[in-house]
Design an enzyme around this catalytic site. Structure first.
Site, PDB file in Angstrom:
ATOM      1  N   GLN A  99     -31.132 -18.015  37.321  1.00  0.00           N
ATOM      2  CA  GLN A  99     -32.394 -17.399  36.914  1.00  0.00           C
ATOM      3  C   GLN A  99     -32.580 -16.048  37.601  1.00  0.00           C
ATOM      4  O   GLN A  99     -32.433 -15.927  38.814  1.00  0.00           O
ATOM      5  CB  GLN A  99     -33.545 -18.339  37.280  1.00  0.00           C
ATOM      6  CG  GLN A  99     -34.842 -18.057  36.567  1.00  0.00           C
ATOM      7  CD  GLN A  99     -35.889 -19.117  36.891  1.00  0.00           C
ATOM      8  OE1 GLN A  99     -36.389 -19.174  38.005  1.00  0.00           O
ATOM      9  NE2 GLN A  99     -36.201 -19.964  35.927  1.00  0.00           N
ATOM     10  N   TYR A 175     -45.077 -14.666  38.229  1.00  0.00           N
ATOM     11  CA  TYR A 175     -44.171 -13.607  38.650  1.00  0.00           C
ATOM     12  C   TYR A 175     -44.345 -12.401  37.732  1.00  0.00           C
ATOM     13  O   TYR A 175     -45.140 -12.411  36.799  1.00  0.00           O
ATOM     14  CB  TYR A 175     -42.737 -14.121  38.679  1.00  0.00           C
ATOM     15  CG  TYR A 175     -42.426 -14.959  39.903  1.00  0.00           C
ATOM     16  CD1 TYR A 175     -43.355 -15.097  40.937  1.00  0.00           C
ATOM     17  CD2 TYR A 175     -41.210 -15.606  40.044  1.00  0.00           C
ATOM     18  CE1 TYR A 175     -43.077 -15.855  42.057  1.00  0.00           C
ATOM     19  CE2 TYR A 175     -40.918 -16.374  41.165  1.00  0.00           C
ATOM     20  CZ  TYR A 175     -41.864 -16.496  42.169  1.00  0.00           C
ATOM     21  OH  TYR A 175     -41.584 -17.243  43.286  1.00  0.00           O
ATOM     22  N   ARG A 223     -37.409 -18.137  30.762  1.00  0.00           N
ATOM     23  CA  ARG A 223     -38.409 -19.058  31.304  1.00  0.00           C
ATOM     24  C   ARG A 223     -39.763 -18.444  30.998  1.00  0.00           C
ATOM     25  O   ARG A 223     -40.203 -17.504  31.666  1.00  0.00           O
ATOM     26  CB  ARG A 223     -38.188 -19.212  32.805  1.00  0.00           C
ATOM     27  CG  ARG A 223     -39.143 -20.171  33.518  1.00  0.00           C
ATOM     28  CD  ARG A 223     -38.860 -21.616  33.212  1.00  0.00           C
ATOM     29  NE  ARG A 223     -39.308 -22.492  34.283  1.00  0.00           N
ATOM     30  CZ  ARG A 223     -39.403 -23.807  34.174  1.00  0.00           C
ATOM     31  NH1 ARG A 223     -39.101 -24.402  33.039  1.00  0.00           N
ATOM     32  NH2 ARG A 223     -39.786 -24.541  35.195  1.00  0.00           N
ATOM     33  N   ARG A 318     -38.634 -31.561  39.749  1.00  0.00           N
ATOM     34  CA  ARG A 318     -38.995 -32.136  41.053  1.00  0.00           C
ATOM     35  C   ARG A 318     -38.265 -33.441  41.331  1.00  0.00           C
ATOM     36  O   ARG A 318     -37.887 -33.725  42.463  1.00  0.00           O
ATOM     37  CB  ARG A 318     -40.503 -32.355  41.123  1.00  0.00           C
ATOM     38  CG  ARG A 318     -41.309 -31.057  41.118  1.00  0.00           C
ATOM     39  CD  ARG A 318     -41.175 -30.280  42.405  1.00  0.00           C
ATOM     40  NE  ARG A 318     -41.378 -28.850  42.193  1.00  0.00           N
ATOM     41  CZ  ARG A 318     -41.331 -27.936  43.151  1.00  0.00           C
ATOM     42  NH1 ARG A 318     -41.059 -28.295  44.383  1.00  0.00           N
ATOM     43  NH2 ARG A 318     -41.508 -26.662  42.877  1.00  0.00           N
TER      44      ARG A 318
END
Length: 331
Positions: A99, A175, A223, A318
């Protein structure tokens, strides 16, 4: 689409489970790959249920570094170490993506030693997401935007040189690119502000620059931070419109859908696939494969989301971060 890329996309879509990027911050202090980082990814690369691994967000420029020990894609000297990581993943039969990220207004000044850049001059850190420093950001000039676009493209080239099968452009989780899309953080009046088309202009320009840089054979994912789930922020309808613009004006291959200014969480929701409402709407509107993520805990969750049409692939984050042998019980 080239034959090489077409074959890679067929391989990707023949699977179903993606290790969605979750930062472990185990790189060296200069952002190069460490033995500790390799040790973290080794059991995950060996996990037989995973079809694809997207390596955690890696900064494309020093000003865009989010945290200490984050992986760097900002200079050519990182390529050798990153090749170890790409080889580890691919040698275990997985598709390897990495990424590309710029933290924008949520970058920590204590890390970068620089004033954070953002679409508008305002305090984004902490006030918006709990990330970054509560200090005013510098509004990016057009020259700053052009430089950043080139930095994404240069980082993508380094990723391909290191042997990764594909790259993912990080445009979520408060971001930089997400800050341009969100009406909460973009107050510009030029061609990068105002309408949804203008607010995702930088997404399209980054994607186009990355495509030119890596050539026709390399798959590109984005993303995409869609809904903010905050008053006055982007809605699911806004996310669908933006996704249609991005899909129609770029040559990307996958939309990996997540949260916007709410980061990777959806307030008051913990059910498996808590972004499924948004991903389903986007999947129905664009002719691109979509990855659905959010709270996936079991293989049954994966199968249910796929059967319901919430996505073409399911990202597990997660659960694998906590237990590299998932779905086996943690030791």
């Amino acid at each position: 689409m080239s034959e090489v890329r077409d074959e890679m996309m067929k391989r990707i879509l023949s699977g179903k489970i993606v290790q969605a990027p979750t930062a472990c911050y185990k790189a060296e202090l200069d952002g190069t790959v460490s033995d500790e980082l390799i040790e973290f990814y080794t059991p995950r690369a060996e996990n037989p249920v995973l079809d694809m691994i997207i390596v955690e967000h890696s900064f494309v420029a020093p000003r865009g570094q989010a945290s200490p020990r984050q992986i760097s894609l900002a200079t050519s000297d990182v390529v050798e170490g990153l090749s170890r990581l790409a080889s580890l993943i691919k040698d275990n039969g997985k598709v390897a993506f990495i990424q590309l990220a710029h933290a924008g207004g949520t970058a920590y000044r204590k890390v970068t030693r620089l004033v954070p850049w953002a679409p508008s001059s305002m305090i984004i850190g902490e006030a918006a997401t709990g990330l970054g420093d509560p200090i005013p950001c510098a509004e990016m000039t057009k020259a700053d935007i052009e430089l950043t676009i080139q930095q994404f493209a240069d980082a993508a080239v380094r990723a391909v040189q290191a042997g990764f099968d594909g790259v993912e452009i990080h445009a979520a989780h408060a971001y930089l690119l997400n800050e341009f899309f969100s009406s909460l953080t973009n107050h510009r009046t030029d061609e990068y502000g105002g309408s949804i088309e203008n607010r995702v202009r930088i997404h399209c320009e980054v994607a186009k620059a990355v495509r030119v840089a890596v050539g026709p054979d390399v798959p590109i994912s984005m993303r995409f931070g869609g809904c903010d789930y905050k008053e006055g922020g982007n809605t699911i309808e806004d996310a669908v419109e933006a996704a249609k613009i991005i899909a129609g004006n770029t040559d990307i291959d996958i939309l990996n859908v997540s949260g916007g200014m709410c980061y990777y969480k959806r307030p008051d929701h913990k059910e498996p696939g808590y972004f499924a409402e948004m991903t389903t709407a986007i999947k129905q509107a664009v002719d691109l494969p979509v990855i659905v993520t959010g709270g996936v805990r079991t293989l049954e969750d994966v199968d249910t989301l796929l059967a319901e049409g919430a996505g073409d692939l399911v990202g597990v984050s997660r659960a694998i971060f906590k237990n590299p042998a998932w779905p086996a019980p943690a030791e």
